[in-house]
Scaffold this motif. Structure first.
Motif, PDB file in Angstrom:
ATOM      1  N   UNK A  51       4.280  -6.778  -4.963  1.00 29.38           N
ATOM      2  CA  UNK A  51       4.015  -6.729  -3.571  1.00 29.38           C
ATOM      3  C   UNK A  51       3.008  -5.756  -2.839  1.00 29.38           C
ATOM      4  N   UNK A  52       3.671  -5.136  -3.576  1.00 27.07           N
ATOM      5  CA  UNK A  52       2.230  -3.273  -2.390  1.00 27.07           C
ATOM      6  C   UNK A  52       1.115  -3.564  -3.004  1.00 27.07           C
ATOM      7  N   UNK A  53       0.579  -4.061  -3.942  1.00 26.25           N
ATOM      8  CA  UNK A  53      -0.815  -4.362  -4.969  1.00 26.25           C
ATOM      9  C   UNK A  53      -0.987  -5.537  -4.496  1.00 26.25           C
ATOM     10  N   UNK A  54      -0.640  -6.473  -4.560  1.00 23.06           N
ATOM     11  CA  UNK A  54      -0.657  -7.542  -3.955  1.00 23.06           C
ATOM     12  C   UNK A  54      -1.625  -8.067  -2.653  1.00 23.06           C
ATOM     13  N   UNK A  55      -0.388  -7.473  -1.679  1.00 20.70           N
ATOM     14  CA  UNK A  55      -0.470  -7.071  -0.576  1.00 20.70           C
ATOM     15  C   UNK A  55      -2.146  -6.329   0.039  1.00 20.70           C
ATOM     16  N   UNK A  56      -2.133  -4.917  -0.467  1.00 18.53           N
ATOM     17  CA  UNK A  56      -3.280  -4.220  -0.585  1.00 18.53           C
ATOM     18  C   UNK A  56      -4.549  -5.547  -0.800  1.00 18.53           C
ATOM     19  N   UNK A  57      -4.772  -6.085  -1.552  1.00 21.79           N
ATOM     20  CA  UNK A  57      -5.114  -7.268  -1.757  1.00 21.79           C
ATOM     21  C   UNK A  57      -5.814  -7.915  -0.865  1.00 21.79           C
ATOM     22  N   UNK A  58      -4.583  -8.233  -0.484  1.00 17.33           N
ATOM     23  CA  UNK A  58      -5.137  -9.521   1.187  1.00 17.33           C
ATOM     24  C   UNK A  58      -5.585  -8.463   2.178  1.00 17.33           C
ATOM     25  N   UNK A  59      -4.682  -7.241   2.597  1.00 18.87           N
ATOM     26  CA  UNK A  59      -4.863  -7.030   3.593  1.00 18.87           C
ATOM     27  C   UNK A  59      -7.100  -6.059   3.291  1.00 18.87           C
ATOM     28  N   UNK A  60      -7.129  -6.334   1.738  1.00 17.21           N
ATOM     29  CA  UNK A  60      -8.182  -5.665   2.105  1.00 17.21           C
ATOM     30  C   UNK A  60      -9.430  -6.979   1.817  1.00 17.21           C
ATOM     31  N   UNK A 141      -0.541   2.004   0.230  1.00 14.28           N
ATOM     32  CA  UNK A 141      -0.661   1.254   0.422  1.00 14.28           C
ATOM     33  C   UNK A 141      -2.466   1.567   0.456  1.00 14.28           C
ATOM     34  N   UNK A 142      -3.183   1.025   0.285  1.00 15.03           N
ATOM     35  CA  UNK A 142      -4.335   1.333   0.229  1.00 15.03           C
ATOM     36  C   UNK A 142      -6.149   0.221   0.907  1.00 15.03           C
ATOM     37  N   UNK A 143      -6.806   0.093   0.814  1.00 18.16           N
ATOM     38  CA  UNK A 143      -8.032  -0.053   2.087  1.00 18.16           C
ATOM     39  C   UNK A 143      -8.947  -1.042   0.430  1.00 18.16           C
ATOM     40  N   UNK A 294      -0.593  -3.150  10.929  1.00 15.40           N
ATOM     41  CA  UNK A 294      -1.768  -3.165  10.819  1.00 15.40           C
ATOM     42  C   UNK A 294      -2.071  -3.365   9.112  1.00 15.40           C
ATOM     43  N   UNK A 295      -1.159  -3.652   8.475  1.00 13.87           N
ATOM     44  CA  UNK A 295      -0.957  -3.002   7.511  1.00 13.87           C
ATOM     45  C   UNK A 295       0.152  -3.665   6.948  1.00 13.87           C
ATOM     46  N   UNK A 296       0.188  -5.048   6.803  1.00 14.50           N
ATOM     47  CA  UNK A 296       1.557  -5.249   6.593  1.00 14.50           C
ATOM     48  C   UNK A 296       2.139  -5.888   5.157  1.00 14.50           C
TER      49      UNK A 296
END
Length: 421
Positions: A51-60, A141-143, A294-296
């Protein structure tokens, strides 16, 4: 209105295909990956590592994502199908599963580069300008938009995400040396004697396993590598060392945007690091803030009732202190201290759970004492069992890590093994 730089980043993220390498066996997590791939291992009370790299993709702003699976991938595939189907295909958005299916070769994925090579026809069909390659088994977490913008602005053929680690830790990573412009001049995979950073003799610059490629350049290098006899077909061992002399490979330092210091990143590849990273989350101000709106971090979430704490007698009080307790849990006349409980955990009366990570769907019987343990999903701890107080005795029934963390799985308790969790 967005600034010019924000519009620039949004354009290049829309032209980026992310590929998450999620087929790893994760053998250092021992029995936790006996029936599941490492990216599918639960983390943080309600999430899975993927979920962490996937969420980073969506949030980016990256909405085209392929997940490359291989080892015991059923629970991983099931999780992605349930929790990541909200993107709109008519807008060109997707999280696409790419299992090892011998599309080009007659073998399974033999290395990180080979995994991408065997999906070249799919990448070509999507026709991205840039390909972002990610590991599916790290917590951070990474943009990615900032990294891709850095890649474009620096005129790189390839960019490698990197962070500073101590020399002992660096032995398990790809270590690089860069010049004053940030260009990679040397790269060694898992060196016995890592090269330190010139002005930081106790630190080395390590690869995060995150790469940005110009798509045409990626194709050229993967095809060349596939035709090279003796190659292990790995980005760190083969691709990067072979391209740094003739092409522009840049290092992108992963830093906290506000402070400029090293950003949070964890490799939870061992039982001890997994246990520690989970328990870090229950601190007053943990480095990884799961409450950041801000970065769920997105995930599949069951519809569960709130956690419940019952009984308030002097010798039978349901309570949790310095802990995180997820939905569906019932603490019935028991004490939970400095622990993390995933969903649907039942702790029965007169039991104590301390310094432990308890995965979903666990029931702990009465009069149990559990200390410094990881209890796997679906365990039924019988009444009166003591775990974590006598490592020698525990080692006869369970697995005890080098750091003294006891791992308990249903099979160790005599339950029938389940093929996917």
């Amino acid at each position: 209105m967005k600034s010019q730089s924000q519009r620039f980043v949004s354009r290049i993220t829309r032209d980026t295909l992310a590929l998450i390498l999620a087929g790893g066996r994760g053998s250092r997590l021992k029995q936790l990956t006996l029936w599941r791939a490492k990216p599918a291992v639960p983390f943080g009370g309600k999430f899975r590592i993927i979920d962490f790299p996937l969420s980073n993709c969506i949030n980016s702003g990256i909405r085209q994502v392929g997940v490359l699976t291989q080892y015991k991938s059923h629970s991983l595939i099931q999780h992605i199908q349930r929790g990541w189907g909200f993107l709109r295909g008519e807008f060109g958005e997707f999280v696409e599963l790419l299992p090892a299916q011998q599309r080009i070769e007659t073998s399974w994925y033999e290395g990180t580069a080979d995994a991408v090579y065997q999906n070249l026809d799919i990448i070509r069909d999507h026709d991205p300008g840039y390909v972002l390659i990610l590991a599916g088994d790290h917590i951070y977490k990474m943009d990615y938009g900032d990294m891709i913008a850095y890649h474009v602005e620096s005129g790189a053929d390839m960019t490698v995400g990197c962070l500073e680690v101590d020399l002992e830790t660096a032995r398990g990573f790809g270590v690089m040396a860069v010049d004053g412009d940030g260009r990679v001049r040397q790269f060694t995979e898992k060196p016995a004697q890592p090269q330190s950073i010139p002005d930081k003799p106790d630190k080395a610059l390590a690869s995060m396993g995150i790469y940005v490629f110009n798509t045409r350049f990626l194709f050229e290098q993967l095809i060349k590598d596939a035709d090279t006899p003796g190659s292990s077909h790995d980005f760190g061992k083969d691709i990067i060392p072979n391209v740094i002399k003739s092409y522009r490979v840049m290092a992108y330092p992963f830093r906290d945007v506000q402070t400029g210091s090293q950003a949070y990143w964890r490799d939870v590849g061992t039982i001890d690091s997994y246990w520690q990273a989970n328990l870090e989350l229950i601190g007053v101000t943990p480095e990884l803030n799961l409450y950041d709106m801000d970065w769920p971090i997105w995930t599949y979430q069951e519809q569960l009732p709130p956690a419940k704490f019952v009984f308030d007698d002097d010798d039978r009080r349901g309570m949790a202190v310095d802990s995180m307790v997820s939905g569906g849990c019932i603490i019935s006349g028991a004490l939970v201290r400095h622990s993390l409980l995933f969903s649907n955990v039942i702790v029965n009366s007169f039991s104590q759970v301390t310094d432990s990570v308890v995965l979903p769907d666990v029931e702990i019987g009465r009069h149990c004492r559990i200390h410094k343990a990881v209890i796997d999903k679906g365990c039924r701890i019988p009444e009166g069992m003591v775990i974590g107080e006598d490592p020698v005795e525990d080692a006869k029934r369970f697995h005890v890590s080098e750091g003294g963390v006891t791992v308990v799985t249903p099979e160790m308790l005599g339950s029938m093994p389940r093929y996917a969790r």
